[in-house]
Design a protein around this motif. Structure first.
Motif, PDB file in Angstrom:
ATOM      1  N   THR A 179       0.858  -1.178   0.000  1.00  0.00           N
ATOM      2  CA  THR A 179       0.000   0.000   0.000  1.00  0.00           C
ATOM      3  C   THR A 179       0.897   1.232   0.000  1.00  0.00           C
ATOM      4  O   THR A 179       2.101   1.143   0.253  1.00  0.00           O
ATOM      5  N   ASN A 180       0.299   2.404  -0.256  1.00  0.00           N
ATOM      6  CA  ASN A 180       1.069   3.657  -0.225  1.00  0.00           C
ATOM      7  C   ASN A 180       1.729   3.844   1.143  1.00  0.00           C
ATOM      8  O   ASN A 180       2.869   4.281   1.243  1.00  0.00           O
ATOM      9  N   ARG A 181       0.958   3.496   2.182  1.00  0.00           N
ATOM     10  CA  ARG A 181       1.498   3.671   3.535  1.00  0.00           C
ATOM     11  C   ARG A 181       2.748   2.802   3.723  1.00  0.00           C
ATOM     12  O   ARG A 181       3.767   3.258   4.234  1.00  0.00           O
ATOM     13  N   GLU A 182       2.640   1.545   3.255  1.00  0.00           N
ATOM     14  CA  GLU A 182       3.788   0.624   3.401  1.00  0.00           C
ATOM     15  C   GLU A 182       4.976   1.090   2.562  1.00  0.00           C
ATOM     16  O   GLU A 182       6.127   0.990   2.988  1.00  0.00           O
ATOM     17  N   ILE A 183       4.675   1.600   1.370  1.00  0.00           N
ATOM     18  CA  ILE A 183       5.752   2.073   0.495  1.00  0.00           C
ATOM     19  C   ILE A 183       6.462   3.263   1.164  1.00  0.00           C
ATOM     20  O   ILE A 183       7.688   3.340   1.212  1.00  0.00           O
ATOM     21  N   GLY A 184       5.647   4.154   1.720  1.00  0.00           N
ATOM     22  CA  GLY A 184       6.207   5.311   2.408  1.00  0.00           C
ATOM     23  C   GLY A 184       7.118   4.874   3.546  1.00  0.00           C
ATOM     24  O   GLY A 184       8.248   5.354   3.702  1.00  0.00           O
ATOM     25  N   ARG A 185       6.606   3.929   4.326  1.00  0.00           N
ATOM     26  CA  ARG A 185       7.372   3.437   5.474  1.00  0.00           C
ATOM     27  C   ARG A 185       8.686   2.813   4.992  1.00  0.00           C
ATOM     28  O   ARG A 185       9.754   3.063   5.517  1.00  0.00           O
ATOM     29  N   ARG A 186       8.603   2.000   3.955  1.00  0.00           N
ATOM     30  CA  ARG A 186       9.769   1.297   3.421  1.00  0.00           C
ATOM     31  C   ARG A 186      10.835   2.262   2.901  1.00  0.00           C
ATOM     32  O   ARG A 186      12.034   2.070   3.109  1.00  0.00           O
ATOM     33  N   LEU A 187      10.366   3.345   2.259  1.00  0.00           N
ATOM     34  CA  LEU A 187      11.318   4.291   1.655  1.00  0.00           C
ATOM     35  C   LEU A 187      11.654   5.465   2.583  1.00  0.00           C
ATOM     36  O   LEU A 187      12.422   6.343   2.220  1.00  0.00           O
ATOM     37  N   GLY A 188      11.011   5.449   3.743  1.00  0.00           N
ATOM     38  CA  GLY A 188      11.289   6.519   4.690  1.00  0.00           C
ATOM     39  C   GLY A 188      10.723   7.858   4.236  1.00  0.00           C
ATOM     40  O   GLY A 188      11.318   8.914   4.476  1.00  0.00           O
ATOM     41  N   VAL A 189       9.605   7.814   3.544  1.00  0.00           N
ATOM     42  CA  VAL A 189       8.963   9.065   3.128  1.00  0.00           C
ATOM     43  C   VAL A 189       7.513   9.042   3.595  1.00  0.00           C
ATOM     44  O   VAL A 189       7.018   8.008   4.042  1.00  0.00           O
ATOM     45  N   ALA A 190       6.850  10.164   3.464  1.00  0.00           N
ATOM     46  CA  ALA A 190       5.453  10.245   3.886  1.00  0.00           C
ATOM     47  C   ALA A 190       4.574   9.472   2.920  1.00  0.00           C
ATOM     48  O   ALA A 190       4.922   9.292   1.759  1.00  0.00           O
ATOM     49  N   GLU A 191       3.408   9.021   3.406  1.00  0.00           N
ATOM     50  CA  GLU A 191       2.468   8.292   2.571  1.00  0.00           C
ATOM     51  C   GLU A 191       2.074   9.142   1.366  1.00  0.00           C
ATOM     52  O   GLU A 191       1.957   8.648   0.245  1.00  0.00           O
ATOM     53  N   ARG A 192       1.889  10.456   1.623  1.00  0.00           N
ATOM     54  CA  ARG A 192       1.495  11.361   0.560  1.00  0.00           C
ATOM     55  C   ARG A 192       2.545  11.391  -0.562  1.00  0.00           C
ATOM     56  O   ARG A 192       2.215  11.416  -1.743  1.00  0.00           O
ATOM     57  N   THR A 193       3.823  11.338  -0.143  1.00  0.00           N
ATOM     58  CA  THR A 193       4.906  11.345  -1.141  1.00  0.00           C
ATOM     59  C   THR A 193       4.868  10.066  -1.982  1.00  0.00           C
ATOM     60  O   THR A 193       5.032  10.090  -3.205  1.00  0.00           O
ATOM     61  N   ALA A 194       4.625   8.954  -1.299  1.00  0.00           N
ATOM     62  CA  ALA A 194       4.536   7.668  -2.014  1.00  0.00           C
ATOM     63  C   ALA A 194       3.422   7.742  -3.048  1.00  0.00           C
ATOM     64  O   ALA A 194       3.567   7.313  -4.196  1.00  0.00           O
ATOM     65  N   ARG A 195       2.292   8.324  -2.626  1.00  0.00           N
ATOM     66  CA  ARG A 195       1.140   8.431  -3.516  1.00  0.00           C
ATOM     67  C   ARG A 195       1.506   9.276  -4.737  1.00  0.00           C
ATOM     68  O   ARG A 195       1.127   8.953  -5.874  1.00  0.00           O
ATOM     69  N   THR A 196       2.267  10.351  -4.502  1.00  0.00           N
ATOM     70  CA  THR A 196       2.684  11.225  -5.605  1.00  0.00           C
ATOM     71  C   THR A 196       3.570  10.461  -6.585  1.00  0.00           C
ATOM     72  O   THR A 196       3.418  10.562  -7.802  1.00  0.00           O
ATOM     73  N   HIS A 197       4.512   9.681  -6.017  1.00  0.00           N
ATOM     74  CA  HIS A 197       5.370   8.864  -6.886  1.00  0.00           C
ATOM     75  C   HIS A 197       4.517   7.960  -7.779  1.00  0.00           C
ATOM     76  O   HIS A 197       4.724   7.888  -8.986  1.00  0.00           O
TER      77      HIS A 197
END
Lengths: 230, 536
Positions: A179-197
């Motif tokens: 999920t975006n949240r997991e991706i954010g956590r994995r990459l050390g960025v905010a969920e919102r940033t993951a969503r933007t990516h």
């Protein structure tokens, strides 16, 4: 893949049901009515009626989060309706509901932008799981189906090189069902940033959904088909 | 047909020329002349007239000695000849075309003229002038018979008559309307249909066992791959019997062809063709040295055309019927899907809803919970059954979805119905198998699963499809943990095992059945992969 806990979704998920069999709409409505955190906000008997009702919702309380879209319908079928929904309201997740007689339509639905699919002999709990997974941005593909689907996927507009290294990392995680949240956590960025990516990736590749992105990644060899979670 | 001129010496004569002319005319004309008295006693006849008797009745010149009565010469025909005689006695010339004379062993036809002979104004005798019309009548009769044979064959083809019946009719019409000693038809391909379908219509005159030997010979020979351009459209084969009896390819039928009956030595072979396709053969056995004219050749060619047309019609009819059957099954599948399976899907939702509604209640709702759980289970089973049924009904479903998907669907249905755990293990990719092979393996696996649940009461069944490491064979294994059976004992009535073996053998594969009493059965089928379906 653990089911997303209820605490992750404080907000109620709104669902719209499109099916030409009223018996199916009634059943789904009754069952989803017992599921906490999910609310059925409307239904339609075919693609044309669905688009009309969605337009009304868009002007008022807003479009639903998820549409359960039957594929074989009169007037406007599920594939075409999905394409039009995604074109007008890209934020809506469409789950293609196909019977076991028309599994060939799964690919068409995913190409039209459906996030996932559900077979009509699914258990009731699978329906809720599919809805929650779609909202969480989880790509859920059966490995066998994924392999078959990927081989027939339309060519994207851009090659792999157009993605930044970070975007490649993101798309691999998308393909592995994060999920975006997991991706954010994995990459050390905010969920919102993951969503933007993710949305940048979709724009660059000219794709309509995370599911398409996942299939694209499989086809380009960024991930193995068997790594795609189910 | 021109022949060598026949020479016969005539001695010098001193008779008056007119007398010579009369004698020469009387003796040498190519029609028979005879003079009778009014009682029908032969007075005088010419050589041609005598010759007719020799030719048709097989008698010597003494048979036609003067003094014999006409009624004795052609016994049994007094009535019809007597009528002609009576007309002459009243002073008339009587002409009768194709007058039929039947004596035992011979039926002949004659163009007859009877004329009165006068002497001094008194009627004294009858002049009989005859020419042989037998050939003409026979060829007209044959022509009529052949025309009516065409009509009957054509009429037979318009009704819904099985192909073999039409071919049998053509065969017997040929026998009836030609001098053929025997006639057989072989078809090794249903023309437009793709699947080779061997049909043989052998002549029963060769005796019991011939039909089987004839058929087996063509089964072994396989489809003749030549096209219509590669084969002679017509072959008259003098000495065919001798040649064929020396040809080892026909060894299977040598015992029948070497018999003295039917008498035959020559043969006619006509390929059955349509367009470029060559799909069968008409074989006619003829007695040694049979007259075989262009008219006979044309007739057989026309009959062969009829046969080819019948074969094509039959192939088209079958195709159309199969297409209609497929369309009907598809419609049924669609309707089942539209009605029953949608309702079943809804039922699973409602059952789950009911379960949810019962959750907040106390133990008093336990019986209701149990009922709902049972309802859920039944609905799930019914869905699996429906899915399997629709799969079976849908033409091309197996070809489209593959063996693994097909087995999974059927296993789910059987598992739900029989309360047995069935696991299907198969590679995720399509196996290098033809549609035909997949179909057979699918049926074998179904049969094995059904056998297991029917006879062995297993708790679990495993269906495993795997590609051998060498990628040359595919193994299907159906194992169960049921009661097992003694494989050394015949199990009458259990045709399933035999059918499984037959299917596997037909695919060039093997079947092994291992079973231990009390610990289960394992059916293993190994078939070669199909060369034209490479991996991938």
């Amino acid at each position: 893949m653990p089911r997303p806990g209820r605490d992750e979704d404080e907000r109620v998920i709104t669902v719209f049901i499109v099916d030409d069999h009223s018996v199916v709409r009634t059943g789904l409505n009754a069952y989803l009515g017992t599921e906490p955190g999910i609310e059925v906000v409307g239904e339609a008997a075919d693609g044309r009626e669905a688009l009309a009702r969605l337009a009304v919702l868009a002007a008022g309380p807003g479009v639903p989060d998820v549409i359960l879209m039957d594929m074989q319908m009169p007037h406007l079928d599920g594939v075409e309706a999905t394409a039009r929904v995604k074109a007008t309201w890209p934020q809506v997740d469409v789950i293609a509901v196909t019977s076991f007689l028309e599994e060939a339509r799964i690919r068409a639905a995913l190409e039209a932008g459906a996030t996932g699919y559900l077979l009509k002999d699914a258990d009731a709990d699978d329906v809720v799981d599919a809805i929650r997974a779609a909202v969480a941005g989880e790509v859920r593909l059966d490995p066998v189906a994924a392999a078959a689907l990927v081989s027939g996927l339309r060519a994207p507009r851009s090659p792999v090189e157009d993605l930044t290294p970070r975007e490649r990392e993101v798309i691999v995680l998308v393909a592995s069902g994060r999920t975006n949240r997991e991706i954010g956590r994995r990459l050390g960025v905010a969920e919102r940033t993951a969503r933007t990516h993710v949305s940048n990736i979709l724009t660059k590749l000219g794709l309509a959904s995370r599911t398409q992105a996942a299939m694209w990644a499989v086809r380009e060899g960024l991930v193995d088909a068997t790594d795609v979670t189910s | 047909m021109p022949t060598e001129p026949a020479l016969e010496p005539v001695p010098p004569s001193w008779e008056p020329v007119e007398r010579q002319m009369v004698d020469l005319f009387f003796d040498r004309v190519p029609f028979g002349l005879a003079v009778f008295d009014l009682d029908g006693r032969l007075q005088r006849c010419n050589r041609t007239w005598v010759g007719f008797y020799e030719l048709y009745f097989g008698v010597g010149p003494d048979y036609t000695e003067p003094g014999r009565y006409l009624s004795d010469l052609i016994p049994g025909n007094e009535g019809s000849v007597g009528d002609l005689f009576d007309a002459v006695r009243t002073g008339h010339v009587v002409r009768q075309a194709a007058h039929r004379i039947a004596i035992p062993g011979s039926t002949t036809y004659w163009d007859v003229v009877f004329a009165p002979l006068y002497e001094h104004g008194e009627l004294v005798g009858v002049l009989d002038v005859v020419t042989d019309a037998t050939d003409r009548v026979h060829s007209t009769e044959r022509l009529e018979a052949r025309v009516s044979a065409f009509t009957r064959v054509a009429a037979g083809m318009t009704v819904d008559q099985p192909l073999v019946a039409t071919l049998e009719q053509i065969r017997s019409e040929i026998l009836r309307t030609t001098t053929a000693a025997a006639c057989s038809i072989v078809v090794w391909q249903g023309s437009t249909s793709e699947a080779p379908r061997l049909a043989t219509v052998p002549d029963p005159v060769f005796g019991p066992g011939y039909a089987e030997a004839f058929h087996a010979m063509y089964v072994a020979a396989g489809v003749d791959a030549r096209t219509a351009e590669d084969v002679e459209p017509f072959t008259l084969w003098r000495g065919a019997r001798t040649d064929l009896l020396a040809d080892p390819r026909y060894a299977a039928v040598h015992p029948y062809w070497s018999r003295s009956r039917p008498e035959w030595e020559d043969g006619v072979v006509i390929p059955l063709v349509s367009g470029r396709e060559y799909f069968g053969e008409l074989q006619v056995h003829l007695p040694a040295g049979s007259r075989f004219g262009d008219d006979d050749a044309d007739y057989l060619l026309a009959m062969a055309d009829h046969a080819a047309l019948a074969i094509q019609n039959s192939a088209l009819f079958l195709e159309q019927r199969e297409a209609a059957g497929a369309a009907e099954r598809h419609r049924l599948a669609r309707e089942l899907h539209d009605s029953v399976s949608q309702a079943l899907f809804s039922m699973t939702m409602h059952a789950r809803t009911a379960q949810r509604r019962l959750e907040p209640l106390g133990t008093e709702a336990d019986p209701a919970r149990a009922e709902v759980a049972r309802l859920q289970e039944l609905t799930r089973g019914a869905l699996a059954e429906m899915r399997a049924l629709i799969f079976e009904l849908r033409p091309g479903a197996l070809a489209e979805e593959g063996l693994a998907a097909a087995l999974t669907k059927q296993a789910a249905a059987i598992a739900a119905r029989e309360q047995v755990g069935i696991e299907v293990v198969a590679p995720p990719h399509r196996l290098p198998l033809s549609v035909d092979t997949e179909e057979h393996l699918y049926r074998i696996a179904l049969e094995a699963m059904h056998n297991a649940v029917k006879h062995a009461r297993p708790a679990s069944i495993e269906v495993r499809v795997s590609l051998e490491d060498t990628a040359e064979h595919v193994t299907l294994r159906v194992s169960d943990d049921g009661t097992g059976f003694d494989t050394s004992v015949e199990h009458p009535g259990h045709l399933g095992l035999g059918t499984m073996r037959e299917r596997a053998t037909g695919l060039g594969g093997t079947t092994t059945i291992d079973s231990v009493l009390g610990s289960g059965t394992r059916v293993t089928v190994v078939v070669p992969v199909d060369a034209e379906h490479p991996l991938g």
